[in-house]
Scaffold this motif. Structure first.
Motif, PDB file in Angstrom:
ATOM      1  N   HIS A   1      -0.458   3.561  -3.172  1.00 28.47           N
ATOM      2  CA  HIS A   1      -1.503   4.580  -3.000  1.00 28.47           C
ATOM      3  C   HIS A   1      -1.035   5.971  -3.423  1.00 28.47           C
TER       4      HIS A   1
ATOM      5  N   LEU B   1      -7.057  -0.519  -2.264  1.00 33.22           N
ATOM      6  CA  LEU B   1      -6.548   0.712  -1.651  1.00 33.22           C
ATOM      7  C   LEU B   1      -7.589   1.325  -0.718  1.00 33.22           C
TER       8      LEU B   1
ATOM      9  N   TYR C   1       0.819  -1.208   0.000  1.00 36.47           N
ATOM     10  CA  TYR C   1       0.000   0.000   0.000  1.00 36.47           C
ATOM     11  C   TYR C   1       0.854   1.261   0.000  1.00 36.47           C
TER      12      TYR C   1
END
Length: 202
Positions: free
Chosen positions: A168, A187, A164
């Motif tokens: 992201h 996400l 992540y």
């Protein structure tokens, strides 16, 4: 108290910050500007010879560096690291993938884009090699997430945190996530986890 040596824009630093926050583990964050070479001082290198953040100094004075080693250490005995040995190996699989196939391209492209004045020999291959390999990593993630909510088992883990961190913010490096609906849905699931903090929060 745990001391975390960090650089706020860093996804690698963010992994540790996010996990410690979600575990409700108190820590002191020490900001070091990597652009100004603050991790290359003799004092820092005596403690952390790789000269990078994140790095942690534990309560007992023990030192640890490399983001995925750090999050693995803090995840032991918590729901963020599976008790099942095969699932733990799967977590390691994705942590290695993140450092070998994902971070060198997605994170590095972002770094070069948001720091246009930094001299770096990788700039000539940014669009011809690095960004295509970043998309390769995203395709692997998309294929995996099409049939599951989390990277390992049925629970959010440090595998998700590791991937992540830079995924992201991939758009900051010019990556278009429109063609990766499973990644985008994942996400949002990560973002909705308890005690989630943004990368901009120290």
């Amino acid at each position: 108290m745990i001391r975390l040596y960090d650089y706020l824009p860093s996804g690698n630093g963010y992994k540790v910050r996010l996990l410690l926050t979600q575990l409700a583990v108190p820590f002191e964050r020490i900001e070091l500007n990597i652009i100004k070479g603050e991790t290359r001082t003799p004092e820092f290198l005596r403690k952390f010879p790789n000269g990078r953040i994140p790095a942690v100094e534990l309560d007992d004075g023990k030192l640890l560096f490399e983001s995925n080693a750090i999050i693995s250490y803090f995840a032991v005995g918590t729901p963020f690291l599976p008790a099942d040995s095969f699932q733990r190996a799967q977590v390691l699989q994705w942590l290695f993938f993140e450092q070998y196939s994902h971070e060198p391209y997605i994170a590095s492209v972002r770094y070069l884009v948001i720091h246009p004045d930094v001299q770096d020999p990788r700039r000539p291959i940014l669009d011809t090699l690095m960004r295509p390999r970043g998309y390769d990593a995203l395709r692997v993630m998309e294929g995996h997430l099409k049939s599951r909510e989390w990277f390992v088992g049925e629970r959010y883990s440090v595998a998700d945190i590791a991937l992540y961190a830079y995924t992201h913010v991939a758009t900051e490096g010019g990556f278009d996530l429109a063609g990766y609906p499973a990644v985008r849905a994942w996400l949002e699931r990560v973002k909705s986890q308890p005690r989630h903090i943004p990368i901009t929060q120290g």
